[in-house]
Design a protein around this motif. Sequence first.
Motif, PDB file in Angstrom:
ATOM      1  N   ALA A 182       5.447   4.425   2.187  1.00  0.00           N
ATOM      2  CA  ALA A 182       5.828   5.661   2.744  1.00  0.00           C
ATOM      3  C   ALA A 182       6.515   5.365   4.221  1.00  0.00           C
ATOM      4  O   ALA A 182       7.539   5.794   4.414  1.00  0.00           O
ATOM      5  CB  ALA A 182       4.624   6.471   3.182  1.00  0.00           C
ATOM      6  N   GLU A 183       6.079   4.109   4.960  1.00  0.00           N
ATOM      7  CA  GLU A 183       6.632   3.986   6.134  1.00  0.00           C
ATOM      8  C   GLU A 183       7.936   3.330   5.906  1.00  0.00           C
ATOM      9  O   GLU A 183       9.125   3.614   6.516  1.00  0.00           O
ATOM     10  CB  GLU A 183       5.655   2.966   6.881  1.00  0.00           C
ATOM     11  CG  GLU A 183       4.659   3.740   7.516  1.00  0.00           C
ATOM     12  CD  GLU A 183       3.751   2.522   8.103  1.00  0.00           C
ATOM     13  OE1 GLU A 183       4.154   1.270   8.108  1.00  0.00           O
ATOM     14  OE2 GLU A 183       2.559   2.938   8.748  1.00  0.00           O
ATOM     15  N   SER A 218       1.168  11.752  -8.918  1.00  0.00           N
ATOM     16  CA  SER A 218       0.781  11.335  -7.593  1.00  0.00           C
ATOM     17  C   SER A 218       1.239   9.669  -7.748  1.00  0.00           C
ATOM     18  O   SER A 218       1.302   9.054  -8.892  1.00  0.00           O
ATOM     19  CB  SER A 218      -0.462  11.125  -7.196  1.00  0.00           C
ATOM     20  OG  SER A 218      -1.264  10.098  -8.164  1.00  0.00           O
ATOM     21  N   THR A 237       4.595  10.834   7.398  1.00  0.00           N
ATOM     22  CA  THR A 237       2.908  10.719   6.925  1.00  0.00           C
ATOM     23  C   THR A 237       2.839  10.265   5.667  1.00  0.00           C
ATOM     24  O   THR A 237       3.710  10.525   4.903  1.00  0.00           O
ATOM     25  CB  THR A 237       2.158  11.906   7.425  1.00  0.00           C
ATOM     26  OG1 THR A 237       2.710  12.957   6.251  1.00  0.00           O
ATOM     27  CG2 THR A 237       2.404  12.545   8.730  1.00  0.00           C
ATOM     28  N   GLU A 238       1.790   9.803   5.163  1.00  0.00           N
ATOM     29  CA  GLU A 238       1.264   9.297   3.882  1.00  0.00           C
ATOM     30  C   GLU A 238       1.192  10.548   3.067  1.00  0.00           C
ATOM     31  O   GLU A 238       1.722  10.413   1.927  1.00  0.00           O
ATOM     32  CB  GLU A 238       0.180   8.470   4.062  1.00  0.00           C
ATOM     33  CG  GLU A 238      -0.297   7.777   2.406  1.00  0.00           C
ATOM     34  CD  GLU A 238      -1.567   7.027   2.698  1.00  0.00           C
ATOM     35  OE1 GLU A 238      -1.900   6.790   1.600  1.00  0.00           O
ATOM     36  OE2 GLU A 238      -1.764   6.461   3.716  1.00  0.00           O
ATOM     37  N   TYR A 253       2.710  13.518   3.503  1.00  0.00           N
ATOM     38  CA  TYR A 253       4.057  14.124   3.103  1.00  0.00           C
ATOM     39  C   TYR A 253       4.699  13.043   2.106  1.00  0.00           C
ATOM     40  O   TYR A 253       5.203  13.848   1.137  1.00  0.00           O
ATOM     41  CB  TYR A 253       4.862  13.997   4.367  1.00  0.00           C
ATOM     42  CG  TYR A 253       6.400  14.300   4.132  1.00  0.00           C
ATOM     43  CD1 TYR A 253       6.601  15.525   3.275  1.00  0.00           C
ATOM     44  CD2 TYR A 253       7.480  13.779   4.971  1.00  0.00           C
ATOM     45  CE1 TYR A 253       8.047  15.990   3.011  1.00  0.00           C
ATOM     46  CE2 TYR A 253       8.689  14.209   4.581  1.00  0.00           C
ATOM     47  CZ  TYR A 253       8.897  15.424   3.660  1.00  0.00           C
ATOM     48  OH  TYR A 253      10.398  15.651   3.304  1.00  0.00           O
ATOM     49  N   PHE A 254       4.674  11.776   1.988  1.00  0.00           N
ATOM     50  CA  PHE A 254       4.917  11.070   0.992  1.00  0.00           C
ATOM     51  C   PHE A 254       4.272  11.343  -0.517  1.00  0.00           C
ATOM     52  O   PHE A 254       4.953  11.632  -1.359  1.00  0.00           O
ATOM     53  CB  PHE A 254       4.711   9.565   1.413  1.00  0.00           C
ATOM     54  CG  PHE A 254       5.130   8.649  -0.042  1.00  0.00           C
ATOM     55  CD1 PHE A 254       6.639   8.694  -0.550  1.00  0.00           C
ATOM     56  CD2 PHE A 254       4.034   7.996  -0.534  1.00  0.00           C
ATOM     57  CE1 PHE A 254       6.937   7.900  -1.673  1.00  0.00           C
ATOM     58  CE2 PHE A 254       4.353   7.016  -1.613  1.00  0.00           C
ATOM     59  CZ  PHE A 254       5.707   7.340  -2.223  1.00  0.00           C
ATOM     60  N   TYR A 255       3.031  11.770  -0.111  1.00  0.00           N
ATOM     61  CA  TYR A 255       2.257  12.090  -1.639  1.00  0.00           C
ATOM     62  C   TYR A 255       2.939  13.247  -2.052  1.00  0.00           C
ATOM     63  O   TYR A 255       3.270  13.425  -3.249  1.00  0.00           O
ATOM     64  CB  TYR A 255       0.721  12.371  -1.442  1.00  0.00           C
ATOM     65  CG  TYR A 255       0.085  11.102  -1.681  1.00  0.00           C
ATOM     66  CD1 TYR A 255      -0.617  10.897  -2.893  1.00  0.00           C
ATOM     67  CD2 TYR A 255      -0.393   9.965  -0.456  1.00  0.00           C
ATOM     68  CE1 TYR A 255      -1.443   9.828  -3.253  1.00  0.00           C
ATOM     69  CE2 TYR A 255      -1.089   9.199  -0.975  1.00  0.00           C
ATOM     70  CZ  TYR A 255      -1.643   8.940  -2.112  1.00  0.00           C
ATOM     71  OH  TYR A 255      -2.372   7.786  -2.425  1.00  0.00           O
ATOM     72  N   THR A 315       0.852  -1.193  -0.141  1.00  0.00           N
ATOM     73  CA  THR A 315      -0.167   0.146  -0.025  1.00  0.00           C
ATOM     74  C   THR A 315       0.866   1.179   0.015  1.00  0.00           C
ATOM     75  O   THR A 315       1.960   1.191   0.425  1.00  0.00           O
ATOM     76  CB  THR A 315      -1.005   0.011   1.199  1.00  0.00           C
ATOM     77  OG1 THR A 315      -0.024   0.210   2.576  1.00  0.00           O
ATOM     78  CG2 THR A 315      -1.636  -1.376   1.297  1.00  0.00           C
ATOM     79  N   ILE A 316       0.627   2.231  -0.477  1.00  0.00           N
ATOM     80  CA  ILE A 316       1.039   3.780  -0.662  1.00  0.00           C
ATOM     81  C   ILE A 316       1.320   3.913   1.184  1.00  0.00           C
ATOM     82  O   ILE A 316       2.565   4.435   1.306  1.00  0.00           O
ATOM     83  CB  ILE A 316       0.266   4.899  -0.869  1.00  0.00           C
ATOM     84  CG1 ILE A 316      -0.283   4.441  -2.286  1.00  0.00           C
ATOM     85  CG2 ILE A 316       0.932   5.851  -0.860  1.00  0.00           C
ATOM     86  CD1 ILE A 316       0.803   4.432  -3.539  1.00  0.00           C
ATOM     87  N   GLN A 317       0.806   3.730   1.999  1.00  0.00           N
ATOM     88  CA  GLN A 317       0.935   4.102   3.438  1.00  0.00           C
ATOM     89  C   GLN A 317       2.328   3.194   3.833  1.00  0.00           C
ATOM     90  O   GLN A 317       3.077   3.594   4.474  1.00  0.00           O
ATOM     91  CB  GLN A 317      -0.309   3.502   4.328  1.00  0.00           C
ATOM     92  CG  GLN A 317       0.236   3.794   5.874  1.00  0.00           C
ATOM     93  CD  GLN A 317      -0.978   3.467   6.747  1.00  0.00           C
ATOM     94  OE1 GLN A 317      -2.237   3.242   6.279  1.00  0.00           O
ATOM     95  NE2 GLN A 317      -0.518   3.676   8.000  1.00  0.00           N
ATOM     96  N   ASN A 322      -0.165   7.016  -6.866  1.00  0.00           N
ATOM     97  CA  ASN A 322      -1.331   6.048  -7.494  1.00  0.00           C
ATOM     98  C   ASN A 322      -1.376   6.288  -8.956  1.00  0.00           C
ATOM     99  O   ASN A 322      -1.374   5.022  -9.430  1.00  0.00           O
ATOM    100  CB  ASN A 322      -2.721   6.642  -6.969  1.00  0.00           C
ATOM    101  CG  ASN A 322      -2.893   5.991  -5.511  1.00  0.00           C
ATOM    102  OD1 ASN A 322      -2.815   4.903  -4.984  1.00  0.00           O
ATOM    103  ND2 ASN A 322      -3.728   6.595  -4.750  1.00  0.00           N
TER     104      ASN A 322
END
Length: 320
Positions: A288-289, A310, A295-296, A298-300, A283-285, A312
């Motif tokens: 990012a981790e 983006s 945070t997600e 901030y990654f976006y 997942t995107i989350q 996605n």
Amino acid sequence: MKKDPFSELHFGDAEIPQISIHSPIAIFYKQKIRDNILYTKVQDGDITAFENEEYQALHKNQNFELMYVLQGELTNYIEDKEYVLRAGEGCLLNTQILHREILSEGCNVVFLNLSPTLLQELLANDSSNGPIFTFLEKNLQTDSQWKRSYIEFTPCLPYQSESFHVIIDSLQLEVATSKIGRAYFQRGLILRLLDALENVNQFSLQQIDLDLSKEQYLVNRLIHLIESRFGHISRKEIEVALHYNAEYLNRLLKRQTQMTIAHYAQMIRTQKAQQLLNTTDLTIQLIAEHLGFSTEAYFYHFFKKQTGISPNQYRKKFKL
């Protein structure tokens, strides 16, 4: 001087300890337990283990040595240089490298010792044009006996390769057995192991020549450090790891690559994000981790600024 508990110790030029293993293949495990080391040797169909003090003398190996950190971290000393290796990282040393390692508490590391004769046999029958096989071929030539070089490797994604561990475990089982056909399985698994190191979706490789200029050596070390942390590293951490002022290192890197430390780290972080989006279903989350974003959101923001789209959108467009 404490003697390596599993190896025969000789003294070469200038009384340099040289460790020899009278077998084409030997596997050693070292695990730090309190103040001692649990040593395990797998060789010639036999497994031997016991606790002892840590062998800390700088030495050379008469065989090529592949070291891989399974758990924790250790400090690796290559002649007068030192740096930290963490789980999933390792190095492949030729026979001219003077080295030692000091394990941190809980560290577990495996060493694969391969004789030059065995490697010459393997490479004569089956090899690739990749960096690992090329390194071995060049260092097995008789006119290369003076060269002091090694290869560092780090996981190219922020987790260890399960398939690489499976190969190590399978090789350990074959070296420990006395069953018929073991030599064929061992040789095949060694080739698979070397080939896995060349897989760009598993490992990032960097060849280090100790006879390079100080500037080139430091730039190589800096690049390796940034890439091994997936671009998520501060100037302070760089100073601690390399023992040089960050601004001085920044000038060296910019002279060699036309990029500052910050820009180079951003490039690596973006590349790793793209690779995770392309080759995994994380997942995107989670991505990012893994890459150290707080945070997600901030990654976006970071990813869109670097790529124009983006995460996605990038995944939909480029997912393999």
